[in-house]
Scaffold this active site. Sequence first.
Site, PDB file in Angstrom:
ATOM      1  N   ASP A 532       4.847   2.617   1.003  1.00  0.00           N
ATOM      2  CA  ASP A 532       3.658   3.281   0.453  1.00  0.00           C
ATOM      3  C   ASP A 532       2.921   4.107   1.508  1.00  0.00           C
ATOM      4  O   ASP A 532       1.708   3.975   1.704  1.00  0.00           O
ATOM      5  CB  ASP A 532       2.698   2.252  -0.159  1.00  0.00           C
ATOM      6  CG  ASP A 532       3.254   1.591  -1.403  1.00  0.00           C
ATOM      7  OD1 ASP A 532       4.452   1.766  -1.675  1.00  0.00           O
ATOM      8  OD2 ASP A 532       2.512   0.880  -2.078  1.00  0.00           O
ATOM      9  N   ASP A 559       8.970   3.595  -1.828  1.00  0.00           N
ATOM     10  CA  ASP A 559       7.974   4.304  -2.639  1.00  0.00           C
ATOM     11  C   ASP A 559       6.972   5.046  -1.761  1.00  0.00           C
ATOM     12  O   ASP A 559       5.767   5.045  -2.022  1.00  0.00           O
ATOM     13  CB  ASP A 559       7.214   3.315  -3.536  1.00  0.00           C
ATOM     14  CG  ASP A 559       8.128   2.571  -4.489  1.00  0.00           C
ATOM     15  OD1 ASP A 559       9.226   3.049  -4.756  1.00  0.00           O
ATOM     16  OD2 ASP A 559       7.722   1.488  -4.954  1.00  0.00           O
TER      17      ASP A 559
END
Length: 705
Positions: A532, A559
């Site tokens: 992230d 991600d």
Amino acid sequence: MSETRSKSRSRSRTRHHRRRRTALLAGVPLALASAGAMAYGGALGVFGADAQPKASAAASATATSALAGVTDVADGFASVNALGQNGTYGGRDGQTVTVRTLADLEKYATAAEPYVIVVAATITMNPVGKEIKVASDKTIIGSGTSGHIVGGGFFLGQGVHNVIIRNLTIRDAYQGVWNDKEHDFDAIQMDGAHHVWIDHNDLRHMADGLIDSRKDTTYLTVSWNRLSQDNKAFGIGWTENTTADITIHHNWIRETEQRNPSTDNVAHAHLYNNYLEDEAGTTIKSSYGNYSRGRTNMVLENSYFHGMTNPVVRDATATVVQRGNTFSGTSGRNESGGPGAAWNPRSYYSYTPDKTADVPALLKSGAGPRSSVAKATTGSGTTTAAAATTLTVAADGSGQYRTVQAAVNAVPANNASRVVISVKPGTYRELVKVPSNKPHVTIQGSGGSRKDTTIVYNNASGTPKPDGSGTYGTGGSATVAVEADDFQARNLTISNDFDEAAHQDIAGQAVALRTAADKVFLDGVIISGDQDTLLVDTASKDRLGRVYVTNSYVVGNTDFIFGRATAVIDKSVITLKKRWNGTSAGYVTAPSTAANRKGILIANSTVNGDVSDRSFYLGRPWHAGGDASLDPQTTIRNTSLSAAIRTTPWTDMSGFSWKDDRFAEYRNTGAGSGAASSDRPHLTDAQATGQEVADWLGDWTPTAG
């Protein structure tokens, strides 16, 4: 860490069935054109190894004058980024409520949620001496001059933070005993609080002290107040620790005998532009003025002392540095010096003292409650200084500020033109937040390379907050958080270096940069992390948030480009990174796009890194909170993909199929590219004409400012 998200990101595990969309699933093989090498591709070796919405300002007609100052943020030490708090802005992110009764005042002041509480009447405490226990994230502000608290005050306990008390009259708890040892009835008492701003109040005639800052309360600013008609004005201390940092400026202190203020064991006490007056013809006589006690290190400047007995006193263990003060009709001790090390308040925040000769008239007309307390009306030199076009930051003290956040805090609220924060080479280990009321800000490194200037911190979603109120959560873990429109960053590195290997006991999403604004332009930056890394968000689900990243590097593994913004990564390098345990597995994007919005576009770029072949997906759909109405989108076009990319580059997430959302490629090259199929959709030429950079940016043309 496993590839499954922690609950802090609210990923649903339930499978949802929706009608599959096929507009982007052409499945027709296309001839792939070769892409030219990126001019800066050779540098890749460096990396190879939620707030409540505000209520309407019209919540109450009587609140109009108070609301003019609600968006103001603190100056002085209360503005400094520390202890997990970025400056002091009170209840700005919560509802605005107007109160006229004690019950309502106590209800909202003690609530867990943020509130702006407008006091629009005289409220009498019952019983006398009652001190309302204020909770964190509150602004308590008087409506014009009509907000009075009679017979009691406020108490801020251990760990309470981000509180503003403004534009109030707090008075008349006096019980008939001048040096009252029995009734501890203060106007404002703080025990172990931090990030508090007490501004433009009239505090008088209480049973003990007017302000008590106790038990290591820190990051406190007390400004533009009138303190009078009391034995003890302002006491600070009550522990042996020397940790507190406090700014006291532009206060008019008169008809008080002691603690004007007294500062006991304060690490950094900055007092400037205060007016201490022992008025002739009254029965109240000063015993001393500013008192530096214990191991306090005080800087005292441009203050005016009139008629005071013992105007400046210090213990043998304490330090006072005096400059620019005026003493008129004073007598007794007036001391300076001491064993403490010299320090410069400008190393922590910006300020511009007013001329000492102007202080009496300035404070007589400007201190205390006003019909409007917005900073622009106060006449303080502090606000004027913040309006500079370029602010400089240097860790070694050679700039205007030592921290980036201090420079951000100095930008005037609702600034109409661009402010450039120029950051000298160095590593700045701090949290930086650009709030929504400070648009048109540029943060740029002044070194020869984007690697020369680094802003870094190591919070993760599971990191406990210092005040014990839970963990940061994914969005809250960001090293740099941008909530203001028209933000730019260039020529620097923004990093989150959370150590997953050492902290497998907590959730490891660790954001380097979070944007929640429109027209964010990132040019020539490195954004580095693991899971992230880059959160491209919007201010709310229904708000547009466009982000344009060019000539930059984004580094991560899971991600690491994600969120609901309309975001473009153009002419940049996306560097894939192994996980904490040395394995190669990950996902480049996790869009959370609202329906009928553009999602994430990667164009004209390179995706590679020192990871195993066929170990990374290009993306998966994040339906934040299990929201089936979302329509996540990632398009990757005209980009070189290394062999690290899987042959089936998209995958499902939390029960949602990527095939129900919008994932596609167009004319990618490299060992990781592949022919179109049902598992690898390609845009047709006709579809691609509507998915170019200009389509994402709309009416916005990013221009360096």
